[in-house]
Design an enzyme around this catalytic site. Structure first.
Site, PDB file in Angstrom:
ATOM      1  N   LYS A 143       0.806  -1.229   0.000  1.00 32.16           N
ATOM      2  CA  LYS A 143       0.000   0.000   0.000  1.00 32.16           C
ATOM      3  C   LYS A 143       0.840   1.282   0.000  1.00 32.16           C
ATOM      4  CE  LYS A 143      -4.159  -1.791   2.260  1.00 32.16           C
ATOM      5  NZ  LYS A 143      -5.151  -1.569   3.311  1.00 32.16           N
ATOM      6  N   ASN A 180      -4.815   1.694  -1.726  1.00 35.85           N
ATOM      7  CA  ASN A 180      -5.372   0.329  -1.652  1.00 35.85           C
ATOM      8  C   ASN A 180      -6.103  -0.051  -2.933  1.00 35.85           C
ATOM      9  OD1 ASN A 180      -7.852   1.671  -1.393  1.00 35.85           O
ATOM     10  ND2 ASN A 180      -8.677   0.070  -0.075  1.00 35.85           N
ATOM     11  N   ASP A 182     -10.211   2.879   1.984  1.00 34.78           N
ATOM     12  CA  ASP A 182     -10.337   2.352   3.351  1.00 34.78           C
ATOM     13  C   ASP A 182     -11.013   3.342   4.310  1.00 34.78           C
ATOM     14  OD1 ASP A 182      -9.277  -0.204   3.038  1.00 34.78           O
ATOM     15  OD2 ASP A 182      -7.217   0.451   3.395  1.00 34.78           O
ATOM     16  N   GLY A 211      -0.599   1.246  12.606  1.00 33.90           N
ATOM     17  CA  GLY A 211      -0.107   0.643  11.363  1.00 33.90           C
ATOM     18  C   GLY A 211      -0.825   1.231  10.156  1.00 33.90           C
ATOM     19  N   ALA A 260      -3.652   0.349   8.554  1.00 35.60           N
ATOM     20  CA  ALA A 260      -5.105   0.535   8.659  1.00 35.60           C
ATOM     21  C   ALA A 260      -5.429   1.733   9.551  1.00 35.60           C
ATOM     22  CB  ALA A 260      -5.753  -0.729   9.202  1.00 35.60           C
ATOM     23  N   ASN A 279      -0.353   3.081  20.721  1.00 36.38           N
ATOM     24  CA  ASN A 279       0.275   1.975  19.995  1.00 36.38           C
ATOM     25  C   ASN A 279       1.285   1.291  20.902  1.00 36.38           C
ATOM     26  OD1 ASN A 279       0.462   0.551  17.450  1.00 36.38           O
ATOM     27  ND2 ASN A 279       2.575   1.296  17.342  1.00 36.38           N
ATOM     28  N   ARG A 280       1.464  -0.031  20.677  1.00 40.66           N
ATOM     29  CA  ARG A 280       2.432  -0.808  21.471  1.00 40.66           C
ATOM     30  C   ARG A 280       3.797  -0.125  21.434  1.00 40.66           C
ATOM     31  NH1 ARG A 280       3.582  -6.771  19.302  1.00 40.66           N
ATOM     32  NH2 ARG A 280       4.043  -5.535  17.451  1.00 40.66           N
ATOM     33  N   ARG A 297       5.687   5.241  17.049  1.00 34.69           N
ATOM     34  CA  ARG A 297       4.814   5.143  15.871  1.00 34.69           C
ATOM     35  C   ARG A 297       3.509   5.904  16.107  1.00 34.69           C
ATOM     36  NH1 ARG A 297       3.645  -0.663  13.069  1.00 34.69           N
ATOM     37  NH2 ARG A 297       3.420   0.204  10.994  1.00 34.69           N
ATOM     38  N   TYR A 301     -11.482  -8.776  10.947  1.00 37.83           N
ATOM     39  CA  TYR A 301     -12.676  -9.482  10.448  1.00 37.83           C
ATOM     40  C   TYR A 301     -12.520 -11.000  10.452  1.00 37.83           C
ATOM     41  CZ  TYR A 301      -9.940  -8.837   6.170  1.00 37.83           C
ATOM     42  OH  TYR A 301      -8.932  -8.786   5.254  1.00 37.83           O
ATOM     43  N   GLN A 347     -15.157  -0.655   1.597  1.00 33.64           N
ATOM     44  CA  GLN A 347     -13.961  -0.256   0.854  1.00 33.64           C
ATOM     45  C   GLN A 347     -13.959  -0.965  -0.492  1.00 33.64           C
ATOM     46  OE1 GLN A 347     -11.146  -2.221  -0.069  1.00 33.64           O
ATOM     47  NE2 GLN A 347     -11.994  -4.053   0.878  1.00 33.64           N
TER      48      GLN A 347
HETATM   49  P1  NAP Z   1       0.055  -3.341  10.247  1.00 30.64           P
HETATM   50  O1  NAP Z   1       0.363  -2.164   9.404  1.00 30.64           O
HETATM   51  O2  NAP Z   1       0.965  -4.510  10.250  1.00 30.64           O
HETATM   52  O3  NAP Z   1      -0.130  -2.807  11.770  1.00 30.64           O
HETATM   53  C1  NAP Z   1      -0.338  -3.708  12.828  1.00 30.64           C
HETATM   54  C2  NAP Z   1      -0.653  -2.940  14.102  1.00 30.64           C
HETATM   55  O4  NAP Z   1      -0.965  -3.902  15.131  1.00 30.64           O
HETATM   56  C3  NAP Z   1       0.507  -2.081  14.634  1.00 30.64           C
HETATM   57  O5  NAP Z   1      -0.013  -0.949  15.274  1.00 30.64           O
HETATM   58  C4  NAP Z   1       1.153  -3.036  15.657  1.00 30.64           C
HETATM   59  O6  NAP Z   1       1.865  -2.364  16.678  1.00 30.64           O
HETATM   60  C5  NAP Z   1      -0.087  -3.671  16.251  1.00 30.64           C
HETATM   61  N1  NAP Z   1       0.176  -4.962  16.906  1.00 30.64           N
HETATM   62  C6  NAP Z   1       0.541  -6.123  16.315  1.00 30.64           C
HETATM   63  N2  NAP Z   1       0.675  -7.087  17.250  1.00 30.64           N
HETATM   64  C7  NAP Z   1       0.383  -6.518  18.461  1.00 30.64           C
HETATM   65  C8  NAP Z   1       0.350  -6.980  19.798  1.00 30.64           C
HETATM   66  N3  NAP Z   1       0.627  -8.270  20.092  1.00 30.64           N
HETATM   67  N4  NAP Z   1       0.000  -6.124  20.763  1.00 30.64           N
HETATM   68  C9  NAP Z   1      -0.307  -4.824  20.494  1.00 30.64           C
HETATM   69  N5  NAP Z   1      -0.280  -4.309  19.234  1.00 30.64           N
HETATM   70  C10 NAP Z   1       0.067  -5.144  18.227  1.00 30.64           C
HETATM   71  O7  NAP Z   1      -1.392  -3.951   9.857  1.00 30.64           O
HETATM   72  P2  NAP Z   1      -2.684  -3.158   9.303  1.00 30.64           P
HETATM   73  O8  NAP Z   1      -2.690  -3.164   7.837  1.00 30.64           O
HETATM   74  O9  NAP Z   1      -2.749  -1.856  10.017  1.00 30.64           O
HETATM   75  O10 NAP Z   1      -3.864  -4.145   9.774  1.00 30.64           O
HETATM   76  C11 NAP Z   1      -4.207  -4.265  11.140  1.00 30.64           C
HETATM   77  C12 NAP Z   1      -5.464  -5.089  11.292  1.00 30.64           C
HETATM   78  O11 NAP Z   1      -6.550  -4.468  10.634  1.00 30.64           O
HETATM   79  C13 NAP Z   1      -5.365  -6.499  10.682  1.00 30.64           C
HETATM   80  O12 NAP Z   1      -5.996  -7.403  11.554  1.00 30.64           O
HETATM   81  C14 NAP Z   1      -6.156  -6.388   9.396  1.00 30.64           C
HETATM   82  O13 NAP Z   1      -6.740  -7.626   9.017  1.00 30.64           O
HETATM   83  C15 NAP Z   1      -7.228  -5.377   9.789  1.00 30.64           C
HETATM   84  N6  NAP Z   1      -7.772  -4.634   8.637  1.00 30.64           N
HETATM   85  C16 NAP Z   1      -9.113  -4.697   8.410  1.00 30.64           C
HETATM   86  C17 NAP Z   1      -9.656  -4.001   7.341  1.00 30.64           C
HETATM   87  C18 NAP Z   1     -11.126  -4.102   7.061  1.00 30.64           C
HETATM   88  O14 NAP Z   1     -11.537  -3.768   5.939  1.00 30.64           O
HETATM   89  N7  NAP Z   1     -11.952  -4.495   8.007  1.00 30.64           N
HETATM   90  C19 NAP Z   1      -8.834  -3.215   6.514  1.00 30.64           C
HETATM   91  C20 NAP Z   1      -7.465  -3.158   6.792  1.00 30.64           C
HETATM   92  C21 NAP Z   1      -6.946  -3.890   7.859  1.00 30.64           C
HETATM   93  P3  NAP Z   1       3.457  -2.059  16.531  1.00 30.64           P
HETATM   94  O15 NAP Z   1       3.558  -0.791  15.720  1.00 30.64           O
HETATM   95  O16 NAP Z   1       3.907  -1.881  17.934  1.00 30.64           O
HETATM   96  O17 NAP Z   1       4.068  -3.247  15.840  1.00 30.64           O
END
Ligand code: NAP
Length: 251
Positions: free
Chosen positions: A47, A68, A83, A109, A111, A130-131, A135, A194, A222
């Site tokens: 992305k 996206n 999104d 992250g 999303a 955020n953890r 960030r 989801y 989206q």
């Molecule tokens: P990403 O860029 O990889 O970001 C992941 C995020 O989760 C970061 O903030 C990360 O924190 C945090 N994280 C991961 N493991 C963790 C833990 N054990 N404890 C606390 N925080 C943790 O992923 P993304 O694209 O943003 O997607 C995130 C989620 O959203 C996914 O589950 C994805 O399936 C969902 N999503 C849904 C839609 C929808 O249409 N419904 C669209 C997009 C994404 P750090 O920065 O500390 O690593």
């Protein structure tokens, strides 16, 4: 869900998944032109990388800093981000009026960028946790939001109208929650994960009589917005949702 919507409209096209390694993004995009495709969606990790490959960016893709949805137009690439609108439409559908309320966003992250953009545009005061806190701080700075430390999290959530989980905690494990069960906002909780649709966070919020919004609405809307960009036609949301549900139930 795209194929179900294409079929219903009698459009002779097919939506397919492709695995593309980061180094192959440019050639995969070029392949779209060669094959006469209308466009594509992009997922992690493409992305952000796709920004520099586009000939034109929509104002939203530019502001969110991620693409996206790619639209191929006369051999040129238009980069969009559906999104944020998808997320906001899923809140509206649940009757949530964000207005000038306070909303806590968990995660910083990819999303989270779209979610924070959508909420700020609706006028909300956004608090980001955020953890890894640097960030959260840089995301907050970019979108005029406020980063909060873990020590501030329980009170910030309890004082907020809404809470959105954008971390991947809960993904594939319905017993994991990013926060303690009794940290709940006053009105609504959204978990954009989801898979599963009902995460622990949503189960607990529902039991405590908060309005809950799962990740299916954002996923479907989206997709519907992307579908409109590619085809110029409005897809049947119900059909897309049913098709997405049918797949998610099997996972
Ligand atoms: P990403 O860029 O990889 O970001 C992941 C995020 O989760 C970061 O903030 C990360 O924190 C945090 N994280 C991961 N493991 C963790 C833990 N054990 N404890 C606390 N925080 C943790 O992923 P993304 O694209 O943003 O997607 C995130 C989620 O959203 C996914 O589950 C994805 O399936 C969902 N999503 C849904 C839609 C929808 O249409 N419904 C669209 C997009 C994404 P750090 O920065 O500390 O690593």
């Amino acid at each position: 869900m795209h194929n179900a919507a294409l079929e219903l409209l009698g459009l002779e096209a097919q939506y397919e998944a492709r695995d593309v390694i980061p180094e192959a993004l440019k050639s995969a995009l070029e392949q779209l032109v060669i094959s006469g495709a209308w466009g594509c969606n992009l997922s992690i990790p493409h992305k952000e990388a796709a920004l520099t490959q586009m000939h034109h960016l929509s104002p939203q893709a530019q502001a969110i800093g991620a693409v996206n949805t790619v639209l191929v137009k006369n051999g040129f690439f238009e980069g969009h981000n559906t999104d944020a609108d998808g997320f906001m439409r899923s809140l509206e559908e649940a009757g949530v009026r964000v207005g000038q309320t306070s909303v806590v966003v968990l995660g910083a992250g990819g999303a989270a960028r779209a979610v924070v953009y959508g909420l700020k545009h609706a006028g909300a005061e956004v608090l980001i946790w955020n953890r890894s806190s640097p960030r959260a701080e840089s995301l907050a700075q970019e979108f005029q939001a406020r980063a909060i430390e873990t020590s501030e999290l329980p009170a910030s959530i309890q004082n907020a109208a809404g809470l959105v989980n954008t971390t991947s905690v809960g993904l594939e494990n319905p017993d994991d929650s990013p926060i303690a069960d009794d940290w709940l906002p006053q009105d609504w909780v959204c978990d954009i994960v989801y898979r599963p649709l009902e995460t622990r966070l949503l189960r607990v919020a529902k039991a405590a009589k908060r309005r809950t919004i799962d990740g299916l609405g954002m996923l479907v809307y989206q997709g519907a917005n992307a579908f409109e960009l590619w085809t110029g036609q409005s897809p049947d949301i119900k059909v897309m949702r049913q098709a997405a549900m049918a797949v998610l139930e099997k996972l």
